[in-house]
Design a protein around this motif. Sequence first.
Motif, short mmCIF file in Angstrom:
data_model
loop_
_atom_site.label_atom_id
_atom_site.label_comp_id
_atom_site.label_asym_id
_atom_site.label_seq_id
_atom_site.Cartn_x
_atom_site.Cartn_y
_atom_site.Cartn_z
N SER A 2 0.83 -1.21 0.00
CA SER A 2 0.00 0.00 0.00
C SER A 2 0.86 1.26 0.00
CB SER A 2 -0.96 0.00 1.18
OG SER A 2 -0.28 -0.42 2.35
N LEU A 3 0.18 2.34 -0.29
CA LEU A 3 0.85 3.64 -0.38
C LEU A 3 0.30 4.51 0.75
CD1 LEU A 3 2.15 6.12 -1.90
CD2 LEU A 3 0.05 6.19 -3.22
N ILE A 4 1.21 4.99 1.59
CA ILE A 4 0.74 5.75 2.75
C ILE A 4 1.38 7.14 2.78
CG2 ILE A 4 0.55 5.79 5.26
CD1 ILE A 4 1.19 2.69 5.05
N LEU A 5 0.55 8.15 2.78
CA LEU A 5 1.06 9.52 2.93
C LEU A 5 0.69 10.03 4.32
CD1 LEU A 5 0.72 9.39 -0.30
CD2 LEU A 5 0.86 11.86 -0.12
N GLU A 6 1.67 10.61 5.00
CA GLU A 6 1.40 11.13 6.34
C GLU A 6 1.78 12.59 6.43
OE1 GLU A 6 2.73 8.93 9.89
OE2 GLU A 6 2.00 7.18 8.77
N ASN A 7 0.81 13.44 6.63
CA ASN A 7 1.03 14.88 6.84
C ASN A 7 2.00 15.50 5.85
OD1 ASN A 7 1.04 13.36 9.77
ND2 ASN A 7 -0.48 15.00 9.58
N VAL A 8 1.80 15.21 4.58
CA VAL A 8 2.74 15.68 3.57
C VAL A 8 2.44 17.14 3.17
CG1 VAL A 8 3.43 15.39 1.16
CG2 VAL A 8 3.22 13.41 2.65
N SER A 9 3.49 17.97 3.17
CA SER A 9 3.38 19.33 2.68
C SER A 9 4.50 19.59 1.70
CB SER A 9 3.49 20.35 3.82
OG SER A 9 2.41 20.19 4.69
N TYR A 10 4.23 20.45 0.72
CA TYR A 10 5.28 20.81 -0.23
C TYR A 10 5.19 22.30 -0.56
CZ TYR A 10 8.45 20.81 -4.12
OH TYR A 10 9.50 21.09 -4.93
N LEU A 56 10.19 12.37 -7.45
CA LEU A 56 10.83 13.42 -8.25
C LEU A 56 10.90 14.71 -7.44
CD1 LEU A 56 9.13 12.77 -11.68
CD2 LEU A 56 11.54 12.54 -11.16
N LEU A 57 9.95 14.90 -6.56
CA LEU A 57 10.01 15.99 -5.60
C LEU A 57 10.03 15.34 -4.22
CD1 LEU A 57 7.21 18.33 -7.02
CD2 LEU A 57 9.67 18.56 -7.36
N LYS A 58 10.57 16.08 -3.27
CA LYS A 58 10.57 15.53 -1.91
C LYS A 58 9.72 16.41 -1.02
CE LYS A 58 14.90 13.64 -2.93
NZ LYS A 58 16.24 14.15 -3.16
N PRO A 59 8.96 15.78 -0.13
CA PRO A 59 8.06 16.57 0.72
C PRO A 59 8.87 17.47 1.67
CG PRO A 59 8.12 14.28 1.44
CD PRO A 59 8.87 14.33 0.16
N ASP A 60 8.40 18.69 1.89
CA ASP A 60 9.06 19.56 2.86
C ASP A 60 8.70 19.15 4.28
OD1 ASP A 60 10.60 21.60 1.39
OD2 ASP A 60 8.68 21.96 0.41
N GLU A 61 7.52 18.60 4.42
CA GLU A 61 7.11 18.06 5.72
C GLU A 61 6.41 16.73 5.48
OE1 GLU A 61 4.56 21.16 7.22
OE2 GLU A 61 6.19 22.59 6.87
N GLY A 62 6.43 15.86 6.49
CA GLY A 62 5.71 14.61 6.40
C GLY A 62 6.49 13.53 5.66
N SER A 63 5.84 12.38 5.47
CA SER A 63 6.55 11.28 4.82
C SER A 63 5.61 10.47 3.93
CB SER A 63 7.15 10.36 5.88
OG SER A 63 6.11 9.73 6.59
N ILE A 64 6.21 9.79 2.95
CA ILE A 64 5.45 8.95 2.04
C ILE A 64 6.06 7.56 2.10
CG2 ILE A 64 4.78 8.60 -0.37
CD1 ILE A 64 5.33 11.60 -0.77
N GLU A 65 5.22 6.56 2.24
CA GLU A 65 5.73 5.20 2.35
C GLU A 65 5.19 4.36 1.20
OE1 GLU A 65 5.36 2.28 5.93
OE2 GLU A 65 5.78 4.32 6.65
N ILE A 66 6.11 3.76 0.43
CA ILE A 66 5.70 2.89 -0.67
C ILE A 66 6.66 1.71 -0.74
CG2 ILE A 66 5.08 2.78 -3.11
CD1 ILE A 66 5.87 5.85 -3.09
N ALA A 67 6.11 0.52 -0.79
CA ALA A 67 6.91 -0.67 -1.06
C ALA A 67 8.23 -0.69 -0.31
CB ALA A 67 7.18 -0.77 -2.56
N GLY A 68 8.19 -0.38 0.96
CA GLY A 68 9.43 -0.46 1.73
C GLY A 68 10.30 0.77 1.64
N TYR A 69 9.93 1.72 0.79
CA TYR A 69 10.68 2.98 0.72
C TYR A 69 9.95 4.03 1.53
CZ TYR A 69 13.00 0.91 -3.28
OH TYR A 69 13.72 0.10 -4.11
#
Lengths: 281, 267
Positions: A2-10, A56-69
């Motif tokens: 699964s793909l999990i986004l947590e409190n992501v801001s850019y 391709l961009l990285k979140p300024d805040e928060g985290s994104i979890e995909i397939a172990g990354y």
Amino acid sequence: MSLILENVSYIYSPDSPYETRALNDISFRIEKGEAVGLIGHTGSGKSTLLQLINGLLKPDEGSIEIAGYTITKDSKNLTDLRKEVGLVFQYPEYQLFEETVAKDIAFGPKNQGLSEEEVNQRVKEAMDLVGLDESYCEKSPFELSGGEKRRAAIAGVLAMKPKILMLDEPTAGLDPAGREQLLKQLMNLKGNDMTLIFISHSMEEVSKIADRILVLSAGKLVLDKPVDQAFEEEEFLTSVGLDLPVLARFFARMREKGCVYKSNYFRLEDALKVLLEGEDA
Amino acid sequence: MLKDMTLGQYYPIDSPIHRLDPRTKFLMTFMYIVLIFLFKEFYQYGLLLLGLGIVVWLSKVPQRFILRGIKPILFILIFAFVMNLFLTPGEVIWSFWKLSITREGLRLALLMMFRLFLLIMGSSLMTLTTSPIELTYAMEVLFTPLKRLGFPVHEMSMMMGIALRFIPTLTKETDKIMKAQMARGADFESGNLLSRARALVPILVPLFLSSILRARELADAMEARCYHGGEGRTRYRELCYEKRDAFAMVIFLVFFGGILWLPRIIA
């Protein structure tokens, strides 16, 4: 997976007069095999969101979890992540550059360091998936029609066998026939257990393909619901500048006039069943 | 990725420098570029740096933003410095193996670096405080006398204007294509020079193609609106000099005159 986004801001162009918060505190979770329609106004942050999920961009805040990354502000070396997550940009036909269609589609798998045999196999499969037959292999991508170019470009991403496929307005600028064909192929991919995330401005398209709708407005996630539930929220959708598919709007108006239908049906089959056979369930 | 390019970028705020007539700014920048190559003493450059600092402060453009403009030419700066340092003949002050540094070399290298630095700072300050449209109009007006010699002034300024106008568009486009190819696993950052050059093909081919298409569309769009060159063409906004332009020019001339005469006064 699964793909999990947590409190992501850019934030775009920090420390300049152009500074804008493109995404603000976005959290959601997408499960394997889901087809998600991402909608919202121009400038609501949809494309930014896709680029974040692709690393391709990285979140300024928060985290994104995909397939172990896990992608955070300080993540480096996300090339491997892109094997799992494919991204088809808006107007992808402008990225075609090789002499032949086959070579162009092979660009991705070659970069993954696969053997020539494997690459050829992947190219063939990808072309099958988007409905380009073998006669296209040796053609120059620049002599194809708009719809064919688009499909060749999508095949270029599919050849990398991503588990999650993201598309930024895949049907924009195509003629009706090309659009229909592409939508059909997306439906097929959905059947192949691939997770789909796509941006669209057309509620009709979203209603055809998506199981779930995410609505972005000014960088915020304002709605996250299964399609049939989302289309019950006409007032809210209108307030963020979106509308219902024609069919759903028809049922909404009918219900306003006092007809007792259980839902704003948006699929043709459902609507016919209800109207012709009186089966309202 | 390409957001470090400040040269040729406009910083849209309101400041005393932004409000100056573009012709004034253009003339001053032109004189400034010529003058910085006439100076020979370090204290002159020190004063110049101070003056530039004041103008930057007046322009309200963040210093970080201006300094970012140095990044793309850092390599040239260092290259010029090293070349001058080792290849100028004169009194040797330090030597190692076949390399030697001379007093003259050190002086020249430092001067050259100062000049290049000031050159870039000054010209990026002009573009940061003057919108491309203003700038090309200023050039067109200033170069009008050349028309008598058969020089296509209007056409040149139109070309300049279009080129400047399309820098951000092309930057954005390049960024997008790069990202799209990266999404397909392209790698622009590792490998030797040859493989890096080869990695540019997937960017350059689409970029050239779309630029040509865009140029054709632009030409059609201009013709559709009856564009036929500069003959008899008028302006929506006419430029006119204000008191502040005269004021700025006087300060500029006094300041530079002062610096230029300083060595003689000291001697």
